[in-house]
Scaffold this motif. Structure first.
Motif, short mmCIF file in Angstrom:
data_model
loop_
_atom_site.label_atom_id
_atom_site.label_comp_id
_atom_site.label_asym_id
_atom_site.label_seq_id
_atom_site.Cartn_x
_atom_site.Cartn_y
_atom_site.Cartn_z
N LEU A 21 -4.40 -6.28 -0.24
CA LEU A 21 -4.00 -4.97 -0.76
C LEU A 21 -4.32 -4.93 -2.24
O LEU A 21 -4.02 -5.88 -2.97
N ASP A 22 -4.92 -3.84 -2.70
CA ASP A 22 -5.12 -3.70 -4.15
C ASP A 22 -3.78 -3.29 -4.79
O ASP A 22 -2.78 -3.12 -4.09
N GLU A 23 -3.77 -3.11 -6.08
CA GLU A 23 -2.51 -2.83 -6.78
C GLU A 23 -1.86 -1.54 -6.30
O GLU A 23 -0.65 -1.50 -6.06
N ALA A 24 -2.63 -0.49 -6.12
CA ALA A 24 -2.07 0.79 -5.65
C ALA A 24 -1.51 0.66 -4.24
O ALA A 24 -0.42 1.16 -3.93
N GLN A 25 -2.23 -0.03 -3.37
CA GLN A 25 -1.76 -0.24 -2.00
C GLN A 25 -0.49 -1.10 -1.99
O GLN A 25 0.42 -0.86 -1.19
N PHE A 26 -0.42 -2.07 -2.87
CA PHE A 26 0.76 -2.92 -2.97
C PHE A 26 1.98 -2.10 -3.39
O PHE A 26 3.06 -2.24 -2.81
N LEU A 65 -0.16 -11.95 -9.28
CA LEU A 65 -0.86 -10.90 -8.54
C LEU A 65 -1.92 -10.23 -9.41
O LEU A 65 -3.05 -10.00 -8.95
N HIS A 66 -1.56 -9.92 -10.65
CA HIS A 66 -2.54 -9.28 -11.54
C HIS A 66 -3.77 -10.16 -11.73
O HIS A 66 -4.90 -9.67 -11.77
#
Length: 108
Positions: free
Chosen positions: A76-81, A11-12
């Motif tokens: 989704l970006d990291e914060a949304q995830f 994911l990153h």
């Protein structure tokens, strides 16, 4: 807590790349990053497809040498995830263990 180390790395990589990546790109990068062991390409493909099913990633299909392949990109970006994971975990805890979850939340 929720993801295995190779799944986090996958994911990153997609979040940082931004423009989308093939499963081969993700697989190569994950194995390069982990160093101590290798993850099968099937594990990467299965994880990426599961993230598409969960609404975390998008994909487009392209045709090239060897047939069709998916290019995975962020939905989704990291914060949304992280927000999504928290919501899903809490929802499931409230469904399965409502009183215990309420007590635990009070303690936090």
């Amino acid at each position: 807590m929720v993801l295995k180390d190779y799944q986090e790395e996958a994911l990153h990589y997609i979040w940082e790349k931004g423009e989308g990546a093939s499963s081969r790109d993700v697989w190569s990068q994950v194995n390069k990053t982990l160093k101590t062991r290798s993850i099968s390409r099937a594990s990467i493909i299965n994880f990426l497809n599961a993230m598409v099913d969960e609404g975390v990633l998008n994909y487009t299909e392209i045709t090239g040498k060897g047939g069709h392949r998916r290019i995975y990109s962020t939905k989704l970006d990291e914060a949304q995830f992280k927000q999504y994971v928290a919501e899903v975990v809490l929802k499931n805890l409230m469904r399965d263990f409502p009183s215990e979850t309420k007590e635990a939340i009070k303690k936090v």
